[in-house]
Design an enzyme around this catalytic site. Structure first.
Site, PDB file in Angstrom:
ATOM      1  N   ASP A  65      45.877  46.754  45.021  1.00  0.00           N
ATOM      2  CA  ASP A  65      45.084  45.585  45.434  1.00  0.00           C
ATOM      3  C   ASP A  65      43.593  45.835  45.211  1.00  0.00           C
ATOM      4  O   ASP A  65      43.125  46.971  45.282  1.00  0.00           O
ATOM      5  CB  ASP A  65      45.369  45.297  46.921  1.00  0.00           C
ATOM      6  CG  ASP A  65      44.981  43.879  47.315  1.00  0.00           C
ATOM      7  OD1 ASP A  65      44.673  43.065  46.416  1.00  0.00           O
ATOM      8  OD2 ASP A  65      44.973  43.591  48.519  1.00  0.00           O
ATOM      9  N   GLY A  66      42.858  44.764  44.941  1.00  0.00           N
ATOM     10  CA  GLY A  66      41.403  44.845  44.870  1.00  0.00           C
ATOM     11  C   GLY A  66      40.816  44.627  43.484  1.00  0.00           C
ATOM     12  O   GLY A  66      39.608  44.814  43.291  1.00  0.00           O
ATOM     13  N   ASN A  77      52.528  35.575  44.475  1.00  0.00           N
ATOM     14  CA  ASN A  77      51.399  35.475  43.545  1.00  0.00           C
ATOM     15  C   ASN A  77      51.462  34.230  42.644  1.00  0.00           C
ATOM     16  O   ASN A  77      50.478  33.881  41.985  1.00  0.00           O
ATOM     17  CB  ASN A  77      51.256  36.740  42.689  1.00  0.00           C
ATOM     18  CG  ASN A  77      50.680  37.926  43.446  1.00  0.00           C
ATOM     19  OD1 ASN A  77      51.039  39.078  43.217  1.00  0.00           O
ATOM     20  ND2 ASN A  77      49.765  37.663  44.378  1.00  0.00           N
TER      21      ASN A  77
HETATM   22  C1  IPE Z   1      49.795  42.118  46.991  1.00  0.00           C
HETATM   23  O1  IPE Z   1      48.459  41.816  46.794  1.00  0.00           O
HETATM   24  C2  IPE Z   1      50.561  41.902  45.729  1.00  0.00           C
HETATM   25  C3  IPE Z   1      50.274  42.843  44.635  1.00  0.00           C
HETATM   26  C4  IPE Z   1      49.472  43.851  44.688  1.00  0.00           C
HETATM   27  C5  IPE Z   1      50.995  42.567  43.421  1.00  0.00           C
HETATM   28  P1  IPE Z   1      47.861  40.379  47.157  1.00  0.00           P
HETATM   29  O2  IPE Z   1      46.412  40.461  46.895  1.00  0.00           O
HETATM   30  O3  IPE Z   1      48.622  39.335  46.454  1.00  0.00           O
HETATM   31  O4  IPE Z   1      48.200  40.297  48.714  1.00  0.00           O
HETATM   32  P2  IPE Z   1      47.593  39.379  49.857  1.00  0.00           P
HETATM   33  O5  IPE Z   1      47.639  37.972  49.360  1.00  0.00           O
HETATM   34  O6  IPE Z   1      46.184  39.825  50.075  1.00  0.00           O
HETATM   35  O7  IPE Z   1      48.475  39.636  51.033  1.00  0.00           O
HETATM   36  C1  IPE Z   2      45.653  42.962  42.858  1.00  0.00           C
HETATM   37  O1  IPE Z   2      44.330  42.555  42.863  1.00  0.00           O
HETATM   38  C2  IPE Z   2      46.380  42.490  41.638  1.00  0.00           C
HETATM   39  C3  IPE Z   2      47.439  41.533  41.898  1.00  0.00           C
HETATM   40  C4  IPE Z   2      47.764  41.004  43.051  1.00  0.00           C
HETATM   41  C5  IPE Z   2      48.210  41.128  40.735  1.00  0.00           C
HETATM   42  P1  IPE Z   2      43.892  41.148  43.447  1.00  0.00           P
HETATM   43  O2  IPE Z   2      43.894  40.155  42.339  1.00  0.00           O
HETATM   44  O3  IPE Z   2      44.731  40.763  44.607  1.00  0.00           O
HETATM   45  O4  IPE Z   2      42.416  41.467  43.886  1.00  0.00           O
HETATM   46  P2  IPE Z   2      41.640  40.921  45.159  1.00  0.00           P
HETATM   47  O5  IPE Z   2      42.524  41.152  46.353  1.00  0.00           O
HETATM   48  O6  IPE Z   2      41.388  39.468  44.909  1.00  0.00           O
HETATM   49  O7  IPE Z   2      40.381  41.740  45.200  1.00  0.00           O
HETATM   50 MG    MG Z   3      44.546  41.001  46.607  1.00  0.00          MG
END
Ligand code: IPE
Ligand code: IPE
Ligand code: MG
Length: 248
Positions: free
Chosen positions: A28-29, A76
């Site tokens: 994440d991030g 997602n």
């Molecule tokens: C969790 O991350 C899913 C993946 C890393 C693929 P998200 O960014 O989608 O999770 P939430 O929405 O913050 O719970």
């Molecule tokens: C994780 O990064 C990747 C996926 C969920 C596919 P994010 O896209 O959730 O990044 P943030 O949480 O917006 O920073």
């Molecule tokens: Mg995220």
């Protein structure tokens, strides 16, 4: 393979901590990493793929038997269509550029989640990639695609209910081990360590059943900044944890 054993031995953290057999990561991030740099979210996801490469190589070098990466959750799909399609595009790119290395390094690629909902060309690419590593017997790389733990558990319940209804299963015999065997993770070592990057402290529907006694580690590092060193650090923290499983 023997080279791998040697490097795994060398990588056992100082202090005699033991190595987790199966590590799962909620990557994440990416979006926040891009935002900090005034870049589009896509740039964060692209940098995230580079982190996948680094971390999966490091997991192999450490001697971790299975690494499960949460790449796309069943939730997602709620993101804008353009971002969903960017993520699919990066998955195509990752398979194209990395599959030869996985075949060569004896990696077994696996997928959990319902990737049959992905575009047809991507399903074909994934199936081909899975087939190309199917005869390998080295470390396992599991990518979670359109994965949701509650859906996974509901599918098991449905499947067992059908057998009970047609008389081939006595409901009284349903126990934890049977459910374990029906999950998509049934051929993986037990989950030892679950890591989430980016400072969020939740599981977001990832491996809920499997995480029952996993050690959880939440780190502030944004996924694109997570690397082999960060994984080694996580493994060393794991090695210092005391697992009691309800005992003393
Ligand atoms: C969790 O991350 C899913 C993946 C890393 C693929 P998200 O960014 O989608 O999770 P939430 O929405 O913050 O719970
Ligand atoms: C994780 O990064 C990747 C996926 C969920 C596919 P994010 O896209 O959730 O990044 P943030 O949480 O917006 O920073
Ligand atoms: Mg995220």
């Amino acid at each position: 393979v023997s080279g791998q054993t040697a490097s795994a031995a060398a990588a056992i953290p100082a202090g005699g901590g033991i190595l987790p057999r199966h590590v799962a990561i909620i990557m994440d991030g990416n979006g926040r990493w891009a935002k900090k740099r005034h870049l589009p979210r896509f740039a964060g996801h692209r940098a995230g793929v580079e982190a996948v490469r680094k971390v999966s190589r490091a997991a192999r070098a450490l001697g971790i038997e299975a690494l499960t990466l949460y790449a796309f959750s069943s939730e997602n799909w709620r993101r804008p269509e353009s971002e969903v399609s960017d993520l699919m595009g990066l998955l195509r790119l990752f398979i194209r550029t990395d599959i030869d290395e996985m075949v060569r390094d004896n990696v077994r690629l696996r997928v959990i989640g319902d990737y049959r909902r992905f575009p047809a060309d991507l399903i074909t690419m994934i199936d081909n990639a899975l087939a190309r590593t199917a005869n390998n017997d080295g470390p396992i790389l599991v990518i979670a695609l359109n994965y949701g733990a509650q859906a996974e558990i509901a599918a098991v319940a449905r499947q067992l209910a059908v057998q009970a209804k047609d008389g081939t299963l006595d409901p009284a015999t349903i126990d934890e081990a049977m459910i374990d065997r029906e999950l998509q993770t049934n051929d993986l070592p037990p989950l030892d360590l679950m890591i989430r990057t980016s400072g969020e402290v939740r599981l977001s529907n990832f491996l809920l059943w499997q995480a029952a006694y996993a050690e959880l580690l939440f780190v502030d590092t944004l996924w694109p900044d997570f690397d082999g060193e960060a994984l080694a650090e996580a493994v060393s923290i794991f090695g210092q944890r005391q697992r009691r499983y309800g005992g003393l």
